[in-house]
Design a protein around this motif. Sequence first.
Motif, short mmCIF file in Angstrom:
data_model
loop_
_atom_site.label_atom_id
_atom_site.label_comp_id
_atom_site.label_asym_id
_atom_site.label_seq_id
_atom_site.Cartn_x
_atom_site.Cartn_y
_atom_site.Cartn_z
N LEU A 35 -8.29 -11.81 0.98
CA LEU A 35 -9.70 -12.11 0.76
C LEU A 35 -10.46 -10.89 0.25
N LEU A 36 -10.20 -9.75 0.86
CA LEU A 36 -10.88 -8.53 0.41
C LEU A 36 -10.45 -8.15 -1.00
N ALA A 37 -9.21 -8.40 -1.35
CA ALA A 37 -8.73 -8.09 -2.69
C ALA A 37 -9.47 -8.90 -3.74
N ARG A 38 -9.82 -10.14 -3.41
CA ARG A 38 -10.55 -10.97 -4.37
C ARG A 38 -11.94 -10.41 -4.65
N ARG A 39 -12.43 -9.54 -3.80
CA ARG A 39 -13.72 -8.89 -4.02
C ARG A 39 -13.57 -7.56 -4.76
N GLY A 40 -12.37 -7.26 -5.17
CA GLY A 40 -12.13 -6.05 -5.93
C GLY A 40 -12.15 -4.79 -5.10
N MET A 41 -11.88 -4.89 -3.81
CA MET A 41 -11.97 -3.72 -2.94
C MET A 41 -10.73 -2.86 -3.01
N ARG A 42 -10.88 -1.62 -2.61
CA ARG A 42 -9.77 -0.70 -2.46
C ARG A 42 -9.31 -0.79 -1.01
N ILE A 43 -8.05 -1.19 -0.82
CA ILE A 43 -7.59 -1.57 0.52
C ILE A 43 -6.38 -0.74 0.92
N ALA A 44 -6.50 -0.06 2.06
CA ALA A 44 -5.36 0.62 2.65
C ALA A 44 -4.68 -0.36 3.60
N LEU A 45 -3.39 -0.55 3.42
CA LEU A 45 -2.60 -1.49 4.19
C LEU A 45 -1.74 -0.70 5.16
N LEU A 46 -2.03 -0.83 6.46
CA LEU A 46 -1.29 -0.08 7.47
C LEU A 46 -0.38 -1.02 8.24
N ALA A 47 0.90 -0.75 8.21
CA ALA A 47 1.90 -1.53 8.94
C ALA A 47 3.20 -0.74 8.94
N GLY A 65 -7.57 -6.36 -6.42
CA GLY A 65 -7.88 -5.21 -5.58
C GLY A 65 -6.98 -4.03 -5.87
N THR A 66 -7.31 -2.91 -5.24
CA THR A 66 -6.48 -1.71 -5.30
C THR A 66 -5.79 -1.56 -3.96
N ALA A 67 -4.48 -1.38 -3.97
CA ALA A 67 -3.72 -1.33 -2.72
C ALA A 67 -3.15 0.06 -2.49
N LEU A 68 -3.24 0.50 -1.25
CA LEU A 68 -2.60 1.73 -0.81
C LEU A 68 -1.77 1.41 0.43
N PRO A 69 -0.49 1.09 0.27
CA PRO A 69 0.36 0.78 1.44
C PRO A 69 0.79 2.07 2.13
N ILE A 70 0.62 2.11 3.45
CA ILE A 70 0.99 3.29 4.23
C ILE A 70 1.79 2.84 5.45
N GLU A 71 3.04 3.26 5.53
CA GLU A 71 3.84 2.93 6.70
C GLU A 71 3.26 3.67 7.91
N THR A 72 2.79 2.91 8.89
CA THR A 72 2.09 3.48 10.04
C THR A 72 2.43 2.72 11.30
N ASP A 73 2.79 3.45 12.34
CA ASP A 73 2.91 2.88 13.67
C ASP A 73 1.61 3.20 14.39
N VAL A 74 0.77 2.20 14.62
CA VAL A 74 -0.56 2.46 15.18
C VAL A 74 -0.49 2.94 16.62
N ALA A 75 0.68 2.85 17.25
CA ALA A 75 0.83 3.37 18.61
C ALA A 75 0.90 4.89 18.63
N ASP A 76 1.01 5.51 17.48
CA ASP A 76 1.06 6.97 17.35
C ASP A 76 -0.25 7.45 16.74
N HIS A 77 -1.09 8.10 17.53
CA HIS A 77 -2.42 8.48 17.04
C HIS A 77 -2.33 9.47 15.88
N ARG A 78 -1.27 10.27 15.83
CA ARG A 78 -1.13 11.22 14.72
C ARG A 78 -0.88 10.47 13.41
N GLN A 79 -0.06 9.42 13.47
CA GLN A 79 0.18 8.64 12.26
C GLN A 79 -1.10 7.95 11.79
#
Length: 348
Positions: A35-47, A65-79
């Motif tokens: 949905l956000l991509a349809r608005r032309g947003m720049r989106i960071a994808l964390l997973a 949209g513009t996509a920035l995929p970032i491999e991230t474990d959200v359980a690690d605050h440093r990541q």
Amino acid sequence: MPSRRGRFTLDRREVPRVAVVTGATAGVGRATARLLARRGMRIALLARGSAGLAATADEVRALGGTALPIETDVADHRQVEDAADRVCAELGGIDLWINDAFTSVFAPFQEIGPEEFRRVTEVTYLGYVYGTRAALARMSPRQSGTIVQVGSALAYRSIPLQAAYCGAKHAIVGFTESVRCELLHDRSPVRITMVHLPAVNTPQFDWVLSRLRGRAQPVPPIYQPEVAARAVVYAADRPERREYWVGGSTVATVLANRIAPALLDRYLARTGYASQQGGRPTGPHRPTNLWHPVDDADGVDHGAHGAFDDRSRGRSPQWWFSRHRAPVVAALLAGAAGAALARAARRR
């Protein structure tokens, strides 16, 4: 530019801005990214999963949209902090942060190991804490931004077989309310809101760690992730409301728990086990995502939807009413007034 209320309206007519979505490769997170991509947003994808990240990024780009995929474990605050730094460096200042990543274990509490319980808590609760911290650290100096916490009806009414998940969702509510009060004290224009969801047809039921005899399933009624995603984006547009409830089952559950919690305890004790599992037994070697992403193991993108398309609803009348309640109530009052005037006229 921010409005006079100190928030951004996510309107497609404005210059595209920057959003971060955690848990972006499946279910509600993925549908929201679309949905956000349809608005032309720049989106960071964390997973965590590389296959899901690559597929979601392709979808975002195909939708404008513009996509920035970032491999991230959200359980690690440093990541999480490293990911936020990368977002600011490559996409710009963060305007919207959506916390959605979670994991769970389907089992009676006494069959969940301490490390498993900790892992669910670290992902599902502390992942929101770390995401909120990273967002506020970058939004507060700019005096603008919105944080959306994707919650659940289970944040107010726990059910059996999901003690770790329910505990984490309850914790998110308490944490968010505290942060909101602090933002109000500081007169900060940064907004934080919650969206509480019903059962949703996501792939989690295919890869969640389960010790149930039958196949894990959501408690009906089940909604498609697009229903939830529309609510999340709506809340991002209008973060002044403290929280949003999506689905008639969410409203009924929260209100019933306020009125008769002990009665609901007994009802769920009778029905909660059977309603969360189907007839097909769980395979002993089925992959799970508690410790590692499933798509890294099988190389398959699992998409936004789970296995319950034939039983899932694509719309929520309750959510429609929630968004249009002012005009609906006004129309009902006007109709009642008109009927009263007509009766009075007939008496003359």
